[in-house]
Design a protein around this motif. Structure first.
Motif, PDB file in Angstrom:
ATOM      1  N   PRO A 191       0.817  -1.208   0.000  1.00  0.00           N
ATOM      2  CA  PRO A 191       0.000   0.000   0.000  1.00  0.00           C
ATOM      3  C   PRO A 191       0.854   1.263   0.000  1.00  0.00           C
ATOM      4  O   PRO A 191       1.977   1.267   0.499  1.00  0.00           O
ATOM      5  N   SER A 192       0.326   2.330  -0.578  1.00  0.00           N
ATOM      6  CA  SER A 192       1.030   3.603  -0.614  1.00  0.00           C
ATOM      7  C   SER A 192       0.152   4.684  -0.016  1.00  0.00           C
ATOM      8  O   SER A 192      -1.030   4.786  -0.324  1.00  0.00           O
ATOM      9  N   ALA A 193       0.710   5.483   0.868  1.00  0.00           N
ATOM     10  CA  ALA A 193      -0.044   6.562   1.492  1.00  0.00           C
ATOM     11  C   ALA A 193       0.891   7.732   1.744  1.00  0.00           C
ATOM     12  O   ALA A 193       2.104   7.592   1.704  1.00  0.00           O
ATOM     13  N   THR A 194       0.316   8.888   1.998  1.00  0.00           N
ATOM     14  CA  THR A 194       1.122  10.061   2.283  1.00  0.00           C
ATOM     15  C   THR A 194       1.827   9.884   3.615  1.00  0.00           C
ATOM     16  O   THR A 194       1.223   9.508   4.610  1.00  0.00           O
ATOM     17  N   ASP A 195       3.118  10.150   3.633  1.00  0.00           N
ATOM     18  CA  ASP A 195       3.898  10.027   4.857  1.00  0.00           C
ATOM     19  C   ASP A 195       3.831  11.351   5.601  1.00  0.00           C
ATOM     20  O   ASP A 195       4.191  12.395   5.053  1.00  0.00           O
ATOM     21  N   PRO A 196       3.391  11.363   6.865  1.00  0.00           N
ATOM     22  CA  PRO A 196       3.271  12.616   7.612  1.00  0.00           C
ATOM     23  C   PRO A 196       4.619  13.303   7.815  1.00  0.00           C
ATOM     24  O   PRO A 196       4.686  14.526   7.904  1.00  0.00           O
ATOM     25  N   VAL A 197       5.694  12.527   7.900  1.00  0.00           N
ATOM     26  CA  VAL A 197       7.024  13.126   8.051  1.00  0.00           C
ATOM     27  C   VAL A 197       7.416  13.851   6.771  1.00  0.00           C
ATOM     28  O   VAL A 197       8.003  14.940   6.801  1.00  0.00           O
ATOM     29  N   LEU A 198       7.077  13.269   5.627  1.00  0.00           N
ATOM     30  CA  LEU A 198       7.379  13.913   4.355  1.00  0.00           C
ATOM     31  C   LEU A 198       6.613  15.230   4.217  1.00  0.00           C
ATOM     32  O   LEU A 198       7.120  16.201   3.640  1.00  0.00           O
ATOM     33  N   ASP A 199       5.410  15.290   4.762  1.00  0.00           N
ATOM     34  CA  ASP A 199       4.656  16.545   4.776  1.00  0.00           C
ATOM     35  C   ASP A 199       5.408  17.621   5.564  1.00  0.00           C
ATOM     36  O   ASP A 199       5.416  18.801   5.186  1.00  0.00           O
ATOM     37  N   VAL A 200       6.049  17.216   6.662  1.00  0.00           N
ATOM     38  CA  VAL A 200       6.847  18.155   7.448  1.00  0.00           C
ATOM     39  C   VAL A 200       8.038  18.641   6.623  1.00  0.00           C
ATOM     40  O   VAL A 200       8.347  19.842   6.582  1.00  0.00           O
ATOM     41  N   LEU A 201       8.723  17.722   5.953  1.00  0.00           N
ATOM     42  CA  LEU A 201       9.892  18.091   5.150  1.00  0.00           C
ATOM     43  C   LEU A 201       9.512  19.061   4.041  1.00  0.00           C
ATOM     44  O   LEU A 201      10.266  19.991   3.728  1.00  0.00           O
ATOM     45  N   ASP A 202       8.330  18.868   3.461  1.00  0.00           N
ATOM     46  CA  ASP A 202       7.886  19.755   2.384  1.00  0.00           C
ATOM     47  C   ASP A 202       7.681  21.189   2.864  1.00  0.00           C
ATOM     48  O   ASP A 202       7.723  22.130   2.072  1.00  0.00           O
ATOM     49  N   ARG A 203       7.449  21.367   4.158  1.00  0.00           N
ATOM     50  CA  ARG A 203       7.282  22.721   4.698  1.00  0.00           C
ATOM     51  C   ARG A 203       8.621  23.457   4.778  1.00  0.00           C
ATOM     52  O   ARG A 203       8.667  24.684   4.753  1.00  0.00           O
ATOM     53  N   TYR A 204       9.701  22.701   4.885  1.00  0.00           N
ATOM     54  CA  TYR A 204      11.026  23.310   5.051  1.00  0.00           C
ATOM     55  C   TYR A 204      11.835  23.331   3.754  1.00  0.00           C
ATOM     56  O   TYR A 204      12.654  24.233   3.553  1.00  0.00           O
ATOM     57  N   PHE A 205      11.640  22.325   2.910  1.00  0.00           N
ATOM     58  CA  PHE A 205      12.419  22.231   1.680  1.00  0.00           C
ATOM     59  C   PHE A 205      11.584  22.725   0.506  1.00  0.00           C
ATOM     60  O   PHE A 205      10.428  22.340   0.347  1.00  0.00           O
ATOM     61  N   GLU A 206      12.198  23.553  -0.328  1.00  0.00           N
ATOM     62  CA  GLU A 206      11.470  24.219  -1.412  1.00  0.00           C
ATOM     63  C   GLU A 206      11.047  23.277  -2.529  1.00  0.00           C
ATOM     64  O   GLU A 206      10.031  23.502  -3.182  1.00  0.00           O
ATOM     65  N   VAL A 207      11.835  22.224  -2.756  1.00  0.00           N
ATOM     66  CA  VAL A 207      11.560  21.323  -3.873  1.00  0.00           C
ATOM     67  C   VAL A 207      11.669  19.873  -3.414  1.00  0.00           C
ATOM     68  O   VAL A 207      12.535  19.538  -2.605  1.00  0.00           O
ATOM     69  N   ARG A 208      10.747  19.061  -3.892  1.00  0.00           N
ATOM     70  CA  ARG A 208      10.856  17.619  -3.703  1.00  0.00           C
ATOM     71  C   ARG A 208      11.286  17.001  -5.028  1.00  0.00           C
ATOM     72  O   ARG A 208      10.676  17.242  -6.064  1.00  0.00           O
ATOM     73  N   CYS A 209      12.332  16.196  -4.982  1.00  0.00           N
ATOM     74  CA  CYS A 209      12.821  15.486  -6.169  1.00  0.00           C
ATOM     75  C   CYS A 209      12.583  14.002  -5.929  1.00  0.00           C
ATOM     76  O   CYS A 209      13.254  13.386  -5.098  1.00  0.00           O
ATOM     77  N   THR A 210      11.617  13.433  -6.646  1.00  0.00           N
ATOM     78  CA  THR A 210      11.222  12.040  -6.445  1.00  0.00           C
ATOM     79  C   THR A 210      11.827  11.153  -7.525  1.00  0.00           C
ATOM     80  O   THR A 210      11.707  11.441  -8.719  1.00  0.00           O
ATOM     81  N   LEU A 211      12.482  10.086  -7.090  1.00  0.00           N
ATOM     82  CA  LEU A 211      13.109   9.130  -8.005  1.00  0.00           C
ATOM     83  C   LEU A 211      12.325   7.827  -7.964  1.00  0.00           C
ATOM     84  O   LEU A 211      12.355   7.105  -6.966  1.00  0.00           O
ATOM     85  N   ASP A 212      11.610   7.531  -9.045  1.00  0.00           N
ATOM     86  CA  ASP A 212      10.804   6.309  -9.122  1.00  0.00           C
ATOM     87  C   ASP A 212      11.386   5.374 -10.178  1.00  0.00           C
ATOM     88  O   ASP A 212      11.711   5.815 -11.288  1.00  0.00           O
ATOM     89  N   PRO A 213      11.502   4.074  -9.869  1.00  0.00           N
ATOM     90  CA  PRO A 213      11.998   3.136 -10.883  1.00  0.00           C
ATOM     91  C   PRO A 213      10.992   2.973 -12.008  1.00  0.00           C
ATOM     92  O   PRO A 213       9.790   2.860 -11.775  1.00  0.00           O
TER      93      PRO A 213
END
Length: 263
Positions: A191-213
């Motif tokens: 299963p895939s769901a939004t990670d609450p910690v990642l939501d916190v990181l998004d508040r501090y970091f301007e860009v998210r760079c996601t690497l998917d295979p």
């Protein structure tokens, strides 16, 4: 001037693709890299070496796991890396989030003896530090906010010092890698769901760079061993309204050579 990941993407693009890319994408000063350890560490190492060798930056690289040798991909991409460039990268190996916080908080003390402040701070595998916390009863979210706030404060401090010294390598950039549990489950078919910690990181970091295979046939068609889709998102991209590219491909060939391509 393009920021670190932008420079990495363009430096290691196929020459034909580079001619067609134009000005490319500019990644702002703070970025969280979301993806599997194997590929995210290679990109982080490539960013550190590119910053040190191409831009003459001093780099602080925090990682939970000791680096015994340069990854094969880095040796293949930068075969003539000079020892002087490597000297600009300082590796530090905190074992817990408490040690990480202490080392980041004391970074300013090194500027009294070092010729220049760091222009790039990298934290590899932030999730390893967050899951080792012991003094944050509120859990990983509180711990993540504390770490990010301290990192941003350190970057702001060094940006001011770099500006006061008239350095051309400012402001101080931040890049961290993070593998949320939901991302790992998705990679394993769970299963895939939004990670609450990642939501916190998004508040501090301007860009998210996601690497998917990319599990299609693109890698085989290109003669590559692996193909990764690279997605850029976040409020930082809104600053560059013209010529913003939000999707790339990363090819990893059997000889460990890495190449980026605009999509």
């Amino acid at each position: 001037m393009a920021d670190i990941l932008s420079l990495v993407f363009r430096t290691y693009m196929h020459k034909k693709a580079l001619k067609e890319a134009g000005s490319g994408v500019v990644v702002p000063a703070s970025t969280v890299l979301v993806g599997e350890q194997s590929i995210s560490r290679s990109v982080l190492m490539l960013a550190a070496v590119t910053a040190a060798s191409h831009m003459g930056m001093r780099v602080m690289f925090f990682t939970h796991t000791r680096i015994q040798s340069l990854p094969p991909s880095l040796q293949r991409c930068v075969p003539n890396l000079s020892p002087e460039s490597l000297k600009k990268i300082q590796f530090s190996y905190p074992r817990t989030v408490e040690e990480l916080l202490q080392q980041v908080a004391s970074l300013h003390e090194s500027t009294n003896t070092s010729p220049a402040p760091p222009s790039l701070i990298i934290v590899d595998r932030l999730e390893c530090f967050l899951r080792s916390h012991s003094r944050f009863p509120q859990g990983e979210q509180s711990c993540a906010a504390h770490v990010c706030a301290l990192l941003c404060d350190a970057a702001a401090f060094f940006s001011q010092k770099l500006e006061s010294q008239g350095s051309s390598s400012g402001p101080c950039r931040l890049i961290t890698s993070f593998l949320p549990e939901a991302h790992a489950e998705k990679a394993e078919g769970g299963p895939s769901a939004t990670d609450p910690v990642l939501d916190v990181l998004d508040r501090y970091f301007e860009v998210r760079c996601t690497l998917d295979p990319d599990r299609g046939y693109g890698a085989t068609a290109a003669g590559a061993a692996e193909l990764w889709s690279v997605y850029l998102s976040g409020r930082g991209l809104a600053k560059d309204r013209v010529g913003v590219t939000q999707e790339w491909q990363l090819f990893v060939f059997p000889d460990a050579l890495m190449e980026f391509k605009l999509v």
